[in-house]
Design a protein around this motif. Structure first.
Motif, short mmCIF file in Angstrom:
data_model
loop_
_atom_site.label_atom_id
_atom_site.label_comp_id
_atom_site.label_asym_id
_atom_site.label_seq_id
_atom_site.Cartn_x
_atom_site.Cartn_y
_atom_site.Cartn_z
N GLU A 227 -47.80 -42.51 53.94
CA GLU A 227 -48.74 -42.40 55.06
C GLU A 227 -49.94 -41.53 54.66
OE1 GLU A 227 -49.26 -43.78 57.80
OE2 GLU A 227 -50.69 -42.41 58.73
N MET A 228 -49.66 -40.45 53.95
CA MET A 228 -50.75 -39.59 53.50
C MET A 228 -51.67 -40.32 52.52
SD MET A 228 -50.67 -36.82 55.11
CE MET A 228 -49.73 -37.22 56.56
N ALA A 229 -51.05 -41.17 51.71
CA ALA A 229 -51.85 -41.95 50.76
C ALA A 229 -52.77 -42.91 51.51
CB ALA A 229 -50.94 -42.71 49.81
N PHE A 230 -52.22 -43.56 52.53
CA PHE A 230 -53.05 -44.45 53.34
C PHE A 230 -54.21 -43.66 53.96
CE2 PHE A 230 -49.65 -47.81 53.70
CZ PHE A 230 -50.44 -48.83 53.20
N ARG A 231 -53.85 -42.50 54.48
CA ARG A 231 -54.89 -41.72 55.13
C ARG A 231 -55.99 -41.32 54.15
NH1 ARG A 231 -51.66 -37.74 59.41
NH2 ARG A 231 -50.60 -39.44 60.48
N PHE A 232 -55.56 -40.95 52.94
CA PHE A 232 -56.59 -40.57 51.98
C PHE A 232 -57.46 -41.77 51.61
CE2 PHE A 232 -57.94 -39.65 47.52
CZ PHE A 232 -58.80 -38.61 47.83
N ALA A 233 -56.84 -42.92 51.47
CA ALA A 233 -57.61 -44.12 51.14
C ALA A 233 -58.57 -44.48 52.28
CB ALA A 233 -56.66 -45.28 50.87
N VAL A 234 -58.07 -44.36 53.52
CA VAL A 234 -58.95 -44.62 54.67
C VAL A 234 -60.14 -43.66 54.65
CG1 VAL A 234 -59.10 -44.46 57.18
CG2 VAL A 234 -57.20 -45.67 56.12
N ASN A 235 -59.85 -42.40 54.35
CA ASN A 235 -60.94 -41.42 54.27
C ASN A 235 -61.97 -41.81 53.22
OD1 ASN A 235 -59.84 -39.89 56.28
ND2 ASN A 235 -59.81 -37.98 55.11
N LEU A 236 -61.49 -42.31 52.09
CA LEU A 236 -62.43 -42.68 51.03
C LEU A 236 -63.32 -43.84 51.48
CD1 LEU A 236 -60.16 -42.43 47.85
CD2 LEU A 236 -62.02 -40.90 48.52
N VAL A 237 -62.72 -44.81 52.16
CA VAL A 237 -63.52 -45.94 52.66
C VAL A 237 -64.51 -45.45 53.72
CG1 VAL A 237 -63.42 -48.12 53.91
CG2 VAL A 237 -61.71 -47.61 52.15
N MET A 238 -64.01 -44.58 54.57
CA MET A 238 -64.88 -44.05 55.62
C MET A 238 -66.04 -43.26 54.99
SD MET A 238 -65.19 -44.15 58.88
CE MET A 238 -63.63 -44.47 59.71
N TYR A 239 -65.70 -42.49 53.94
CA TYR A 239 -66.76 -41.72 53.28
C TYR A 239 -67.80 -42.65 52.66
CZ TYR A 239 -69.21 -38.76 49.98
OH TYR A 239 -70.20 -38.13 49.29
N ALA A 240 -67.34 -43.74 52.09
CA ALA A 240 -68.28 -44.68 51.47
C ALA A 240 -69.29 -45.19 52.49
CB ALA A 240 -67.53 -45.84 50.85
N GLN A 241 -68.87 -45.33 53.75
CA GLN A 241 -69.79 -45.89 54.75
C GLN A 241 -70.49 -44.83 55.61
OE1 GLN A 241 -68.31 -49.32 56.97
NE2 GLN A 241 -69.31 -50.45 55.31
N CYS A 242 -69.89 -43.67 55.72
CA CYS A 242 -70.48 -42.65 56.61
C CYS A 242 -70.97 -41.42 55.86
CB CYS A 242 -69.47 -42.22 57.66
SG CYS A 242 -68.92 -43.58 58.71
N LEU A 243 -70.66 -41.35 54.60
CA LEU A 243 -71.07 -40.21 53.78
C LEU A 243 -70.71 -38.89 54.47
CD1 LEU A 243 -74.42 -41.62 52.37
CD2 LEU A 243 -72.18 -41.56 51.28
N HIS A 244 -71.70 -38.02 54.65
CA HIS A 244 -71.39 -36.67 55.13
C HIS A 244 -71.51 -36.55 56.65
CE1 HIS A 244 -71.34 -34.72 51.10
NE2 HIS A 244 -71.99 -35.83 50.79
N TYR A 245 -71.33 -37.64 57.33
CA TYR A 245 -71.47 -37.65 58.78
C TYR A 245 -70.64 -36.55 59.44
CZ TYR A 245 -70.06 -39.16 63.47
OH TYR A 245 -69.74 -39.19 64.78
N LYS A 246 -69.42 -36.39 58.97
CA LYS A 246 -68.55 -35.40 59.61
C LYS A 246 -69.01 -33.96 59.37
CE LYS A 246 -65.68 -37.43 62.20
NZ LYS A 246 -65.70 -37.14 63.65
#
Lengths: 268, 785
Positions: A227-246
């Motif tokens: 689950e943590m691996a999925f979450r990290f992968a989701v974060n990477l995809v999210m980062y690719a599209q949102c960059l430093h939005y957070k």
């Protein structure tokens, strides 16, 4: 709600469970982009080595991103060499392997340009060495390739404070099928991470067997690690599209009010 | 000496001189002889007793020897007949406008006239011993025949430059003897020396060269004067929009030792700040600082005004106006995104890296399908702060972007009227396409429709079905190569290159786009800049891809696709120029936030400050909506003089020209006379936009260069400094017959000269003979003969 109240509220992260309490009407309907090319398409970079390691994990990742986020993800993964038109049209790619990676000069040039103009490359070491590490040959070869591409920009450890650990999920470490190293390395172009190097066989955590079950059991954490691996992968995809939005969200108060467009009354 | 030579008259000067110009050796022989005689005499009389006889004889002998030596040197009086000429005294009367102000019951000038009248005797006496000249001064010095002519003058000079007047006198009296300068003034010097209230080195050199006492007669220092004045306003001539800035004013208060004065700051006549000054007996200068937030772009009139108090002798110096050009420091952009996408990512990246943009983004990261039970605090998601954004903060933004954002699920429909009003009030709105935008985003019939450049059709497609691939008739997902419309060929948003031919070529080489939101049509007061090559809207015109519109005071823009990022990423990967993407969006930003350089009617006043009596040159440039120069276009020009409470478009109309037509370049030039001080607004109107009048305006200040009334209470410090440095004095204006210390004439004229010898006058010979006879008789009496 006054401003202070709002800031307190906005700075506290709401959980998905919290969002669920708002009811389904509070959430955006799932939609597809205006055209297929507008969807995020997870692409595997074809190279001279065993580029198709954990190939079946790519679709699983795409499915998880679609299920967990509002990103419109194509469930039809793609594999292309950097010199191919399909590669040039998609800004997200994964370079995985368990052995030596080899690129031609044209491919290097195309990859360098692709990264420079906005592409995001996740490099995943899928190998399993006898010493309980990832593939050393893979690791050495990708480092050599990156050094050729960007000789003045070395790979560096990505800080645990980096936004990739909290752009969707809040994470402490980068999990994978294994946890060979508790960090990832990154190559920074401008102000963004253009390349992230995972040592922990991230795709291995998603790989499925023909029956639909997961092919590997993550070690040492088992399913919670998956689950943590999925979450990290989701974060990477999210980062690719949102960059430093957070990062902006963390500084919301400052961003909203840094311009003194309201004169503070004395005594307030 | 009259007993020797008789009376020689009052202008005779005598000096003792020696005519016997003997050679030194002869003088030595004579003196040695005399000393020998004296020594022999002492020796001869050594036995004489008593002592007084001996001393008496020796004294007589010494006197005789001395007389003979004196005769040897031939003493004489040099007599000169001299005539002493009169020196000059200048009377300087201040005839600046401030002399027309009241001082008690009379004007200052009337008090000066009274001085001339009451001291007529003094002037008459001065005229006997001095050459009196009469001058007036203000900005320059003028000579007048007599005191009567001086008294007839009026206080009309727009300046009072006392030190400059003294320099003028110095030039007039070069190589002539000036005995003194009498200055009649209220003590206000509007030059730098007056502001300094003292002398610099140049002033000290001037007084040294003038070499005459400055005697001032002044009304300055009168405690009875009552006045409140905005003496000075210090400000930056530009400020940043929505950023607090400050303006400093110096308020001078005379004659009101107690109480308080309210000082107000106005922006285009509207009060924006107020401060209260508590008056103190020992203070007359009160610095005031205003902090305020400029909220309107462009040149704005800011006024500083103090209360009018009872019995003020002059009310017009209680307020001052200045023009501050309000510019943007950064364009403040609110980007709301319905779902992460490459289009969002590349636009955000561009905006984030633009140092002129302050970007705040809100992304919707989850949708109704996204449900995974997780513990509290495991995600970084936050609620969408709709109320905070749309109710409290929207006014602080310049541009709101709805990028593929559907208002529905976030209870933001209630805020959509606010967004529409934000645009009508001057904000900018940009909707970027996607499956959650325009008709697909259910905006049909909402207040947003009213501000969009395109009319929408309702969408009856169900989101769940479209998510599964069902067609939505308001969306077309095919690739297309966008093309410029006629309006787009010259519009600044679509100007990727300055040269129209190169621009057209650049558009021809852009990467194809994918998918558009369909619109019913482009609204009649909007412009389609980029159009679809094959799709048609309901009116049969090419479907709009990029359209723009002026809405009230604001602007809106519709980009009907979510694929402009192709122009950056895909183009760059193919080796094409990715900067077209940046140029397009930066152009869009400038146009949306009304960069003054992109107005259709541009008014420029060449000089921001124009002295009275001169003309202000105004240049007007007129463009058509597609930014072609509007040649041969009728332009209406209106010039207004704004009063203290007037805002834009208000004030007294002083000029209206309805018959001006632009030249081939779309230009008009206007000369505006400036007969009165104040803030002038020049407005140009042209009907270059359908159904409305395009306007442009600029401001300038008609400056009254006369600073006479900035400070109307005289200051004796400069007069004191002049008196101290020149040996003069400062008197009150109402003094009668003062004791004046003038410098004595220093130039004399010798009319005759003669020597009167002393050795051969009878008195000297009789005296010598008498001494010799006395000595002979004494010697005989004492037995030496």
């Amino acid at each position: 709600v006054d401003r202070r109240q709002f800031l307190k509220t906005s700075c506290a992260a709401a959980t998905l469970a919290g969002l669920a309490k708002l009811g389904a009407a509070e959430l955006a309907p799932p939609v597809r982009a205006l055209g297929p090319a507008q969807s995020l398409r997870i692409m595997r970079l074809r190279h001279g080595g065993r580029w198709d390691a954990r190939m079946d994990a790519t679709a699983a990742l795409a499915e998880e991103v679609r299920l967990r986020t509002s990103i419109d993800v194509s469930l039809d993964p793609l594999a292309a060499r950097p010199t191919q038109a399909a590669f040039r049209d998609n800004p997200f790619a994964i370079l995985a392997g368990d052995d030596v990676v080899r690129l031609t000069e044209d491919e290097r040039e195309a990859l360098k340009r692709w990264l420079g103009v906005g592409g995001f490359l996740l490099i995943d070491n899928s190998g399993q060495s006898d010493q309980g590490k990832g593939s050393e040959a893979f690791d050495a070869s990708v480092r050599a390739e990156l050094e050729r591409l960007f000789p003045r920009t070395p790979l560096r450890k990505v800080s645990p404070e980096h936004v990739i650990y909290r752009c969707f999920y809040r994470l402490d470490y980068p999990a994978g099928r294994a946890i060979h190293k508790p960090f990832v390395e990154g190559l920074t172009l401008g102000y963004r991470q253009a390349v992230v190097l995972s040592h922990n066989d991230l795709l291995g955590a998603f790989a499925r067997d023909p029956g639909g079950g997961y092919r590997f059991s993550p070690v040492p954490g088992g399913e919670s690690q998956r689950e943590m691996a999925f979450r990290f992968a989701v974060n990477l995809v999210m980062y690719a599209q949102c960059l430093h939005y957070k990062d902006d969200q963390v500084h919301l108060d400052y961003l909203l009010h840094r311009r003194k467009w309201q004169i503070q009354r004395p005594g307030r | 000496m009259s007993f020797l030579f008789g009376d020689s008259g009052p202008y005779t000067e005598r000096h003792l001189v020696l005519l016997g110009e003997w050679p030194p050796w002869l003088q030595a022989v004579v003196i040695a002889l005399a000393l020998t005689v004296l020594a022999l005499s002492v020796y001869n009389y050594r036995e004489l007793r008593p002592m007084r006889r001996r001393v008496g004889l020796i004294t007589l002998r010494a006197l005789i020897v001395l007389a003979l030596v004196g005769v040897f040197y031939q003493p004489a009086f040099l007599e000169q007949n001299v005539a002493t000429s009169k020196n000059h005294v200048a009377v300087l009367l201040d005839v600046s406008e401030s002399m027309g102000l009241d001082h008690g019951e009379r004007t200052r000038l009337a008090l000066a006239r009274g001085f001339l009248r009451d001291n007529a005797d003094l002037l008459e006496r001065l005229a006997e011993t001095n050459t009196l000249s009469f001058f007036s001064f203000g900005g320059e010095v003028r000579e007048h025949g007599d005191a009567a002519a001086l008294s007839a003058l009026k206080a009309t000079e727009p300046r009072s430059w006392l030190v400059a007047a003294l320099e003028d006198l110095r030039a007039r009296y070069r190589n002539r003897d000036l005995g003194g300068v009498l200055v009649l003034t209220d003590g206000i010097d509007t030059s730098e020396a007056g502001r300094r209230a003292g002398l610099d080195r140049r002033g000290e050199r001037l007084l040294a060269a003038l070499d005459a006492p400055i005697l001032s007669f002044t009304t300055a220092g009168g405690a009875a004067l009552k006045d409140v004045a905005i003496e000075d306003v210090t400000y930056n001539n530009f400020a940043f929009l929505m950023n607090a800035t400050s303006l400093d004013a110096m308020v001078r208060v005379h004659g009101y030792p107690y109480g308080s004065v309210a000082v107000r700051l106005t922006e285009n006549g509207r009060e924006v700040a107020r401060q209260r000054i508590d008056l103190r007996p020992s203070q007359d200068a009160y610095p005031v600082t205003f902090e305020f937030v400029p909220r309107t772009l462009g040149k704005q009139v800011y006024g500083v005004a103090a209360d009018h108090l009872a019995d003020e002798i002059y009310a017009h110096n209680n307020s001052r106006q200045v023009i501050i050009n309000v510019i943007r420091d950064k364009i403040r952009v609110l980007q709301i995104v319905g779902q992460p996408s490459w289009d969002e990512r590349f636009l955000r990246n561009l905006l984030k890296q633009d140092p002129n943009v302050d970007l705040i983004s809100f992304f919707i990261l989850v949708n109704t399908q996204n449900f995974r039970p997780v513990g509290e605090g495991e995600t970084a998601l936050i609620p969408f702060p709709a109320k905070e954004l749309f109710e409290d903060e929207l006014g602080g933004f310049d541009l709101a972007i709805f990028q593929n954002f559907n208002y529905g699920p976030f209870r933001t429909r209630e805020y959509l009227p606010r967004v529409a009003q934000f645009v009508r009030d001057g904000g900018a709105f940009l909707m970027i396409g996607g499956p959650l935008s325009f008709s697909a985003g259910r905006y049909y019939g909402t207040p947003i429709t009213e501000i969009l450049p395109v009319a929408l059709e309702p969408s009856f497609a169900k989101p769940w079905e479209t998510a599964q691939g069902a067609a939505d008739p308001t969306i077309d997902t095919s690739d297309f190569k966008p093309r410029l419309s006629a309006a787009g060929e010259r519009h600044p948003i679509t100007r990727l290159a300055l040269d129209p031919a190169i621009n057209a070529a650049a558009w021809g080489q852009l990467e194809p786009l994918e998918g558009v939101n369909r619109a019913k049509r482009t609204k009649s007061d909007a412009l389609t800049l980029v159009e679809h090559p094959s799709l048609r809207d309901a009116s049969g015109a090419p479907a709009p891809v990029v359209a723009v519109r002026d809405v009230g005071k604001g602007r809106s823009m519709a980009v009907m696709t979510d694929s402009t990022w192709h122009w950056a990423f895909k183009a760059a990967n193919k080796g094409a120029d990715p900067r077209h993407y940046d140029t397009f969006w930066k152009n869009a930003l400038r146009w949306l936030v009304k960069d003054p350089e992109l107005d259709l009617v541009r008014v420029r006043v060449v000089r921001e400050s124009v002295p009275l009596g001169e003309t202000a040159t105004v240049r007007v440039e007129v463009y058509r909506p597609d930014y072609r120069p509007a040649a041969k276009e009728a332009v209406e020009l209106i010039v207004r003089r704004r009063g203290p409470g007037d805002g834009p478009g208000e004030g007294t109309e002083v000029l209206r020209d309805t018959e001006r037509v632009t030249d081939a370049a779309g230009h008009v030039t206007l000369e505006v006379p400036v007969p009165q001080a104040g803030v002038y607004e020049v407005e140009a109107r042209a009907r270059v936009v359908p159904q409305r009048v395009a306007k442009g305006a600029d401001l300038f200040v008609g400056t009254d260069l006369n600073p006479e009334f900035e400070r109307i209470v005289g200051d004796t410090r400069l007069l004191d400094a002049l008196a101290q440095a020149s040996g003069g004095e400062v008197f009150p204006m109402d003094v009668v017959n003062p004791a004046l210390t003038l410098r004595q004439p220093r130039v004399s004229k010798v009319e005759s000269r003669r020597h009167r010898e002393l050795w051969n006058v009878p008195f000297v010979l009789v005296l010598l003979a008498g001494l010799m006879a006395l000595e002979w008789w004494t010697r005989r009496r004492f037995g030496y003969l």
